[in-house]
Design a protein around this motif. Structure first.
Motif, PDB file in Angstrom:
ATOM      1  N   GLU A  72       3.165   4.936   4.741  1.00  0.00           N
ATOM      2  CA  GLU A  72       2.183   6.353   4.490  1.00  0.00           C
ATOM      3  C   GLU A  72       2.574   7.215   3.454  1.00  0.00           C
ATOM      4  N   ASN A  73       4.068   7.335   3.547  1.00  0.00           N
ATOM      5  CA  ASN A  73       4.468   8.152   2.526  1.00  0.00           C
ATOM      6  C   ASN A  73       5.869   7.770   1.734  1.00  0.00           C
ATOM      7  N   LYS A  76       6.216   6.720  -1.922  1.00  0.00           N
ATOM      8  CA  LYS A  76       5.403   7.684  -3.188  1.00  0.00           C
ATOM      9  C   LYS A  76       6.551   8.008  -3.935  1.00  0.00           C
ATOM     10  N   TYR A  78       7.488  11.066  -5.000  1.00  0.00           N
ATOM     11  CA  TYR A  78       8.138  12.317  -4.515  1.00  0.00           C
ATOM     12  C   TYR A  78       9.077  11.862  -3.497  1.00  0.00           C
ATOM     13  N   HIS A 109       2.276   1.606  -1.647  1.00  0.00           N
ATOM     14  CA  HIS A 109       1.467   2.845  -1.855  1.00  0.00           C
ATOM     15  C   HIS A 109       2.199   3.989  -2.333  1.00  0.00           C
ATOM     16  N   TRP A 113       0.651   8.629  -8.519  1.00  0.00           N
ATOM     17  CA  TRP A 113      -0.294   9.753  -7.900  1.00  0.00           C
ATOM     18  C   TRP A 113       0.042  10.795  -8.378  1.00  0.00           C
ATOM     19  N   ARG A 116       0.359  14.381  -6.912  1.00  0.00           N
ATOM     20  CA  ARG A 116       1.452  14.716  -5.705  1.00  0.00           C
ATOM     21  C   ARG A 116       2.810  14.164  -6.347  1.00  0.00           C
ATOM     22  N   ASN A 161      -3.442   5.968  -7.861  1.00  0.00           N
ATOM     23  CA  ASN A 161      -4.298   6.705  -6.699  1.00  0.00           C
ATOM     24  C   ASN A 161      -4.811   7.971  -6.987  1.00  0.00           C
ATOM     25  N   GLU A 162      -6.174   8.116  -6.895  1.00  0.00           N
ATOM     26  CA  GLU A 162      -7.116   9.293  -7.055  1.00  0.00           C
ATOM     27  C   GLU A 162      -6.800  10.036  -8.523  1.00  0.00           C
ATOM     28  N   GLN A 239     -11.025   4.624  -0.126  1.00  0.00           N
ATOM     29  CA  GLN A 239     -10.135   5.113   0.733  1.00  0.00           C
ATOM     30  C   GLN A 239     -11.037   5.323   2.223  1.00  0.00           C
ATOM     31  N   HIS A 241     -12.249   8.220   3.937  1.00  0.00           N
ATOM     32  CA  HIS A 241     -11.579   9.120   5.070  1.00  0.00           C
ATOM     33  C   HIS A 241     -13.055   9.837   5.255  1.00  0.00           C
ATOM     34  N   GLU A 270      -7.928   3.429   3.849  1.00  0.00           N
ATOM     35  CA  GLU A 270      -7.409   4.644   4.374  1.00  0.00           C
ATOM     36  C   GLU A 270      -8.563   5.251   5.449  1.00  0.00           C
ATOM     37  N   ALA A 282     -10.603  14.051   0.202  1.00  0.00           N
ATOM     38  CA  ALA A 282      -9.319  13.992   0.916  1.00  0.00           C
ATOM     39  C   ALA A 282      -8.415  14.775   0.267  1.00  0.00           C
ATOM     40  N   VAL A 284      -5.615  16.732  -0.331  1.00  0.00           N
ATOM     41  CA  VAL A 284      -4.697  17.132   0.323  1.00  0.00           C
ATOM     42  C   VAL A 284      -4.385  18.727   0.090  1.00  0.00           C
ATOM     43  N   TRP A 330      -5.931   4.561   8.417  1.00  0.00           N
ATOM     44  CA  TRP A 330      -4.941   5.634   7.963  1.00  0.00           C
ATOM     45  C   TRP A 330      -4.266   5.987   9.131  1.00  0.00           C
ATOM     46  N   TRP A 338      -2.723  12.009   9.968  1.00  0.00           N
ATOM     47  CA  TRP A 338      -2.629  13.227   9.049  1.00  0.00           C
ATOM     48  C   TRP A 338      -3.547  14.120   9.404  1.00  0.00           C
TER      49      TRP A 338
HETATM   50  O1  G3I Z   1       8.988  14.997   5.317  1.00  0.00           O
HETATM   51  C1  G3I Z   1       8.984  16.467   4.932  1.00  0.00           C
HETATM   52  C2  G3I Z   1       9.608  17.281   5.831  1.00  0.00           C
HETATM   53  O2  G3I Z   1      10.969  16.847   5.695  1.00  0.00           O
HETATM   54  C3  G3I Z   1       9.385  18.746   5.667  1.00  0.00           C
HETATM   55  O3  G3I Z   1      10.167  19.647   6.764  1.00  0.00           O
HETATM   56  C4  G3I Z   1       7.755  19.129   5.859  1.00  0.00           C
HETATM   57  C5  G3I Z   1       7.430  20.442   5.414  1.00  0.00           C
HETATM   58  O4  G3I Z   1       6.149  20.504   5.353  1.00  0.00           O
HETATM   59  O5  G3I Z   1       7.109  18.266   4.835  1.00  0.00           O
HETATM   60  C6  G3I Z   1       7.488  16.488   5.038  1.00  0.00           C
HETATM   61  O6  G3I Z   1       6.738  16.139   4.090  1.00  0.00           O
HETATM   62  C7  G3I Z   1       5.313  15.927   4.458  1.00  0.00           C
HETATM   63  C8  G3I Z   1       4.857  14.471   4.418  1.00  0.00           C
HETATM   64  O7  G3I Z   1       3.435  14.373   4.677  1.00  0.00           O
HETATM   65  C9  G3I Z   1       5.594  13.584   5.422  1.00  0.00           C
HETATM   66  O8  G3I Z   1       5.122  14.013   6.465  1.00  0.00           O
HETATM   67  C10 G3I Z   1       4.333  16.538   3.356  1.00  0.00           C
HETATM   68  O9  G3I Z   1       4.739  18.213   3.199  1.00  0.00           O
HETATM   69  C11 G3I Z   1       3.090  16.450   3.357  1.00  0.00           C
HETATM   70  O10 G3I Z   1       2.210  16.792   2.179  1.00  0.00           O
HETATM   71  C12 G3I Z   1       2.894  14.787   3.317  1.00  0.00           C
HETATM   72  O11 G3I Z   1       1.375  14.828   3.488  1.00  0.00           O
HETATM   73  C13 G3I Z   1       1.164  13.416   3.414  1.00  0.00           C
HETATM   74  C14 G3I Z   1      -0.042  13.415   2.172  1.00  0.00           C
HETATM   75  O12 G3I Z   1      -0.502  12.016   1.900  1.00  0.00           O
HETATM   76  C15 G3I Z   1       0.450  13.759   0.686  1.00  0.00           C
HETATM   77  O13 G3I Z   1       1.567  13.015   0.509  1.00  0.00           O
HETATM   78  C16 G3I Z   1       0.226  12.713   4.654  1.00  0.00           C
HETATM   79  O14 G3I Z   1       1.347  12.569   5.515  1.00  0.00           O
HETATM   80  C17 G3I Z   1      -0.358  11.297   4.440  1.00  0.00           C
HETATM   81  O15 G3I Z   1      -1.036  10.821   5.406  1.00  0.00           O
HETATM   82  C18 G3I Z   1      -1.464  11.771   3.107  1.00  0.00           C
HETATM   83  O16 G3I Z   1      -1.841  10.312   2.699  1.00  0.00           O
HETATM   84  C19 G3I Z   1      -2.691  10.420   1.442  1.00  0.00           C
HETATM   85  C20 G3I Z   1      -2.667   9.167   0.860  1.00  0.00           C
HETATM   86  O17 G3I Z   1      -1.338   8.800   0.433  1.00  0.00           O
HETATM   87  C21 G3I Z   1      -3.591   9.402  -0.423  1.00  0.00           C
HETATM   88  N1  G3I Z   1      -4.985   9.477   0.029  1.00  0.00           N
HETATM   89  C22 G3I Z   1      -5.121  10.517   0.825  1.00  0.00           C
HETATM   90  C23 G3I Z   1      -4.152  10.625   1.993  1.00  0.00           C
HETATM   91  C24 G3I Z   1      -4.556  11.895   2.957  1.00  0.00           C
HETATM   92  O18 G3I Z   1      -4.075  12.902   2.047  1.00  0.00           O
END
Ligand code: G3I
Length: 376
Positions: A72-73, A76, A78, A109, A113, A116, A161-162, A239, A241, A270, A282, A284, A330, A338
């Motif tokens: 999921e993350n 990536k 970041y 994945h 991107w 992000r 992605n995107e 995706q 969503h 997704e 989607a 974010v 997803w 998410w």
């Molecule tokens: O891990 C940190 C944590 O340490 C911190 O305390 C917290 C504070 O907000 O953030 C945490 O990281 C978060 C991460 O998910 C892990 O949970 C990020 O803030 C948050 O922005 C991130 O969101 C993810 C998002 O992509 C952005 O990367 C979602 O879980 C994930 O489901 C979402 O998935 C994306 C696909 O990759 C691309 N298509 C859209 C889809 C939905 O947005």
């Protein structure tokens, strides 16, 4: 040392180690009585779920139902590159190890991107320290490192992605520091870098809202441009969503048919069906405040609607199984979605086939029923 003291001293390590044993005691293995999604659809397409090194009950559900996994993350930019000199492989490695141990196809994945990116990258673009040539070199190094590390175990990549803009306007690419700096060249070079890093890998372009004709027109323009530049794209990720209040199945069918007719296998990458209404896409970045208060338990009427929605969707996917290579949900169950934090943070959503106790919902049984229907 007096015996009593010796016993206490000896006793402590034993007590401590007992704690460790108890704490580490794995949960009893979960038995899944329900049919496996990967089995009922094995003649049609792969079934995937997204997760970062899932634990116990979720791992068990994923193992039972899926033959593919998308980190999921953890893969990536970041996550892997939180700062210029730090590569953080641990999360991605654990997911790849879990997938390998459970014979799951892994979808990497995502290599690029730009919406992000790590903050340090955007900071360096803003300061002028990173110009287009340096950015593209950074991207190439990133792709070489990541694809090179997992080359033997990850054979499908969401390369970009995107990248595309939304809406009816004249924009082609989505605007953000990276794409504004590099233009479409970053997409061309991302695929070229990935192809050099692993000539055998399946390289995909992944995006949301491809059900909308204006965005799909941008996609086809991008694919034609890549083809002119001699870049081979092995498939397109829609995706998926979706929203229960407007499923847009006719638009999804049009997208599957048109993208496949252009020469690209389709991956639904997704999939989830949001039970609340929201804006499209989607994106974010768009966190709406307020919105529905949400349901802790999904009301019967919405369970029924969700089941009908998933049933109609899978009937469509089976009809076009010749065009669809994979269907990835997803997340694994409602509790891991998410959508519990987007667009309204902390609002409990119910978008998947399994509830927060990893139990099949009525939507799951409707999908199974559809899988057993005679093919039209
Ligand atoms: O891990 C940190 C944590 O340490 C911190 O305390 C917290 C504070 O907000 O953030 C945490 O990281 C978060 C991460 O998910 C892990 O949970 C990020 O803030 C948050 O922005 C991130 O969101 C993810 C998002 O992509 C952005 O990367 C979602 O879980 C994930 O489901 C979402 O998935 C994306 C696909 O990759 C691309 N298509 C859209 C889809 C939905 O947005």
């Amino acid at each position: 040392m007096k015996p009593s003291l010796k016993i206490i001293v000896i006793g402590l390590p034993i007590l401590f180690s007992m704690d460790l044993i108890l704490a580490a005691k794995p949960e009893a293995p979960v038995v899944h009585a329900e049919p496996a999604l990967k089995d009922v659809f094995k003649k049609h397409f792969l079934i995937g779920m997204s997760a970062d090194h899932p634990q116990q009950r979720r791992a068990s559900l994923l193992r039972h139902h899926a033959n593919a996994i998308t980190p999921e993350n953890g893969m990536k930019f970041y996550s892997l590159r939180p700062s210029p000199d730090v590569w953080n492989w641990e999360k991605a490695d654990r997911t790849v190890d879990f997938a390998t141990a459970n014979d799951l196809k892994i979808v990497g994945h995502t290599l690029v991107w730009c919406y992000r990116m790590s903050p340090w990258v955007n900071e360096r673009i803003a300061s002028g320290e990173l110009d287009k040539a340096a950015a593209l070199a950074l991207q190439d190094e990133h792709i070489r490192q990541v694809v090179g590390r997992y080359k033997d175990r990850v054979k499908t990549w969401d390369v970009v992605n995107e990248a595309l803009a939304d809406g009816p306007g004249p924009e082609f690419l989505r605007s953000d520091p990276w794409s504004d700096l590099c233009g479409v060249e970053y997409v061309v070079e991302a695929f070229q870098s990935a192809r050099r890093a692993d000539p055998e890998a399946k390289l995909l372009y992944n995006d949301y809202n491809l059900e909308f004709p204006d965005k799909r027109a941008r996609l086809l323009r991008l694919l034609a441009l890549l083809e002119e530049r001699g870049v081979r794209v092995d498939g397109v990720g829609i995706q998926g969503h979706m929203q229960l209040s407007r499923l847009r199945l006719a638009e999804l069918e049009a997208a599957i048919v048109e993208i496949h007719a252009a020469g690209y296998p389709v991956h639904l990458t997704e999939l989830d069906i949001d039970v609340y209404s929201r804006g499209e896409g989607a994106d974010v970045q768009r966190i709406e405040t307020g919105g529905d208060a949400g349901y802790a338990e999904l009301p019967e009427e919405l369970q029924t609607q969700l089941a009908a929605g998933y049933g109609a969707l899978f009937r469509l996917l089976v009809k076009h199984a010749d065009k669809v290579e994979r269907v990835t949900f997803w997340n694994v169950d409602d509790g891991s979605s998410w959508l519990n934090n987007w667009p309204v943070k902390g609002r409990e959503n119910h978008p998947l086939l399994f509830d927060r106790a990893q139990q099949p919902k009525p939507a799951f049984w409707e999908v199974i029923r559809v899988a057993k229907e005679p093919i039209p």
